[in-house]
Scaffold this motif. Sequence first.
Motif, PDB file in Angstrom:
ATOM      1  N   THR A 102      37.362  40.917  35.642  1.00 36.85           N
ATOM      2  CA  THR A 102      36.497  40.278  36.665  1.00 36.85           C
ATOM      3  C   THR A 102      37.280  39.240  37.565  1.00 36.85           C
ATOM      4  N   ALA A 103      38.262  38.666  36.967  1.00 34.41           N
ATOM      5  CA  ALA A 103      39.214  37.791  37.796  1.00 34.41           C
ATOM      6  C   ALA A 103      39.971  38.576  38.702  1.00 34.41           C
ATOM      7  N   GLY A 104      40.358  39.810  38.349  1.00 32.41           N
ATOM      8  CA  GLY A 104      41.035  40.952  39.192  1.00 32.41           C
ATOM      9  C   GLY A 104      39.999  41.118  40.450  1.00 32.41           C
ATOM     10  N   PHE A 105      39.135  41.514  40.321  1.00 29.14           N
ATOM     11  CA  PHE A 105      37.994  42.118  41.364  1.00 29.14           C
ATOM     12  C   PHE A 105      37.621  40.731  42.266  1.00 29.14           C
ATOM     13  N   VAL A 106      37.830  39.707  41.719  1.00 21.36           N
ATOM     14  CA  VAL A 106      37.198  38.537  42.334  1.00 21.36           C
ATOM     15  C   VAL A 106      38.488  38.160  43.304  1.00 21.36           C
ATOM     16  N   GLY A 107      39.739  38.278  42.967  1.00 21.35           N
ATOM     17  CA  GLY A 107      40.960  38.331  43.765  1.00 21.35           C
ATOM     18  C   GLY A 107      40.846  39.000  44.886  1.00 21.35           C
ATOM     19  N   LEU A 108      40.468  40.375  44.666  1.00 26.42           N
ATOM     20  CA  LEU A 108      40.446  41.429  45.668  1.00 26.42           C
ATOM     21  C   LEU A 108      39.443  41.144  46.826  1.00 26.42           C
ATOM     22  N   VAL A 109      38.404  40.397  46.579  1.00 30.63           N
ATOM     23  CA  VAL A 109      37.518  40.056  47.714  1.00 30.63           C
ATOM     24  C   VAL A 109      37.591  38.742  48.204  1.00 30.63           C
ATOM     25  N   MET A 110      38.289  37.920  47.255  1.00 31.03           N
ATOM     26  CA  MET A 110      38.351  36.361  47.793  1.00 31.03           C
ATOM     27  C   MET A 110      39.149  36.291  48.848  1.00 31.03           C
ATOM     28  N   GLY A 111      40.475  36.854  48.946  1.00 30.68           N
ATOM     29  CA  GLY A 111      41.033  36.558  50.191  1.00 30.68           C
ATOM     30  C   GLY A 111      40.495  37.205  51.300  1.00 30.68           C
ATOM     31  N   GLY A 112      40.061  38.132  51.299  1.00 29.70           N
ATOM     32  CA  GLY A 112      39.424  38.876  52.410  1.00 29.70           C
ATOM     33  C   GLY A 112      38.312  38.486  53.226  1.00 29.70           C
ATOM     34  N   ILE A 113      37.341  37.894  52.221  1.00 25.47           N
ATOM     35  CA  ILE A 113      36.151  37.488  53.087  1.00 25.47           C
ATOM     36  C   ILE A 113      36.544  36.014  53.626  1.00 25.47           C
ATOM     37  N   GLN A 114      37.347  35.136  52.960  1.00 26.66           N
ATOM     38  CA  GLN A 114      37.778  34.151  53.854  1.00 26.66           C
ATOM     39  C   GLN A 114      38.618  34.287  55.108  1.00 26.66           C
ATOM     40  N   ALA A 115      39.491  35.145  54.978  1.00 28.13           N
ATOM     41  CA  ALA A 115      40.398  35.351  56.005  1.00 28.13           C
ATOM     42  C   ALA A 115      39.570  36.114  57.151  1.00 28.13           C
ATOM     43  N   LEU A 116      38.821  37.149  56.809  1.00 28.52           N
ATOM     44  CA  LEU A 116      38.122  37.754  57.865  1.00 28.52           C
ATOM     45  C   LEU A 116      36.893  36.850  58.531  1.00 28.52           C
ATOM     46  N   SER A 117      36.110  36.014  57.747  1.00 25.64           N
ATOM     47  CA  SER A 117      35.231  35.243  58.359  1.00 25.64           C
ATOM     48  C   SER A 117      35.733  34.200  59.162  1.00 25.64           C
ATOM     49  N   ARG A 118      37.064  33.567  58.938  1.00 23.47           N
ATOM     50  CA  ARG A 118      37.588  32.687  59.926  1.00 23.47           C
ATOM     51  C   ARG A 118      37.921  33.458  61.293  1.00 23.47           C
ATOM     52  N   SER A 119      38.591  34.758  61.126  1.00 30.01           N
ATOM     53  CA  SER A 119      38.952  35.274  62.292  1.00 30.01           C
ATOM     54  C   SER A 119      37.608  35.831  63.042  1.00 30.01           C
ATOM     55  N   THR A 120      36.901  36.241  62.386  1.00 30.09           N
ATOM     56  CA  THR A 120      35.426  36.812  62.971  1.00 30.09           C
ATOM     57  C   THR A 120      34.979  35.600  63.947  1.00 30.09           C
ATOM     58  N   TYR A 121      34.638  34.577  63.415  1.00 34.12           N
ATOM     59  CA  TYR A 121      34.274  33.426  63.992  1.00 34.12           C
ATOM     60  C   TYR A 121      35.153  33.149  65.338  1.00 34.12           C
ATOM     61  N   SER A 122      36.172  33.131  65.198  1.00 33.34           N
ATOM     62  CA  SER A 122      37.418  32.827  66.287  1.00 33.34           C
ATOM     63  C   SER A 122      37.009  33.637  67.387  1.00 33.34           C
ATOM     64  N   LYS A 123      36.909  34.941  67.004  1.00 37.37           N
ATOM     65  CA  LYS A 123      37.122  35.784  68.074  1.00 37.37           C
ATOM     66  C   LYS A 123      35.367  36.000  68.855  1.00 37.37           C
TER      67      LYS A 123
END
Length: 441
Positions: free
Chosen positions: A351-372
């Motif tokens: 479960t931790a492995g799958f959490v890691g897979l989507v954790m970084g992605g959703i944080q980084a993409l949310s930040r850059s989406t808002y910025s754009k």
Amino acid sequence: MANLEKGNSKLLNAWAFYDWANSVYSLVIASAIFPIFYGALFKIRGVSYIDVFGTTLKSTALISFVTAAAFLLVAFISPLLSGIADYVGNKKNFMKFFCYLGALSCIAMYWFSLEHIYYSLIAYFFGLVGFWGSLVFYNSYLPDIAFPDQQDKISAKGFSIGYIGSVLLLIVNLAMVMKPEFFGITGTSGEASMKAMRYSFVMVGIWWISFSQYTYYYLPKGNKGHKVTKAVVFNGFHELKKVWYLLEHNVQLKRFLGSFFVYGMAVQTVMIIAVYFGEQEISWKSDSEKTTGLIISILVIQLVAILGANLTSKASEKFGNITTLIFLNCIWAVLCVVAFFVTSPIEFYMTAGFVGLVMGGIQALSRSTYSKMLPETDDTASFFSFYDVSEKIGIVIGMCLYGIIDQVTGSPRYSIVFLGLFFVTGIFLLSRVKRKIIIAL
């Protein structure tokens, strides 16, 4: 201080390097070593509850409520401070202040104990305030130092190098905890391990302050040069009013913020309480296996998150930011349901492995989406304070809900499933944001 033009690779790398400096807090303090240390303090005393603030609280509920209080303070002060920072043009100084506040609080956590619980919680409290307060100004620099077509990539790079740096320190801390004698840490096995954890808190503070200096050398001071006056103190409120007015006329940005508020609440809450969940709910064979297993699971999350952040960046280029965010929310919702049935270490690792897979992605993409999606403006800190406030208030609600459900039921499993509903709601709200607007920017 170097004066580099917007989009300069050295400036972009210096900005991203702050993730390397401060991510050790989110990993070592918030996610790995401190939750284990905190749980061990209660186990040594042989209790799960403590009398504090005039009532009796479960250990995990207590830390949840203190965490919520810290985020509430950040949510309250960040709009005011960011408005002042944009007007005066000294947001780097504000960023430094919160950085040093957080780092010194981490060092103060060396003396954390149940016997001095109020002092201990204050150190923990201001560590959180310092970390998240500095991020308000750090995030607001993104549209200042990078062009729209650079923002997804450099945002993901920041998270990636942050994971790498924090993992390196965590590996050292893990070695200290598991083999304290190799580092000259004396005492019985349990005492030496607890000392090693305390030393880890000090190392986080020193790491954070030291490596942030590279970022501060290259980041510009700010956009303006106005002097501080009495009127400036109230400038933050005027900035909030202006941003709110612009949001009223920018439907897509307002819809995105609404969706981010909902799913961001669940993401951050799950990340904060993950190790507390593993410490209480997983059937470990021994305390030694528990300590090793929990830290290994965090390492798995961080390492996989590097891959996840980069895969998400590539997916956003092909499918668009909003479509990718909807997909990530779907995975998060499923993971919340799966977590209810997780009991063994191997299931926890998977479960931790799958959490890691989507954790970084959703944080980084949310930040850059808002910025754009931001309109053309110099007052980026004020806009990002809205972003950060929505995140912080969401965390306050999420942590309070988690703490209440945990206190009432005695188990965090029901809290995790409940958080899954927020991801489902986030999917619906994201579907109302026009995808073509994000892709075109």
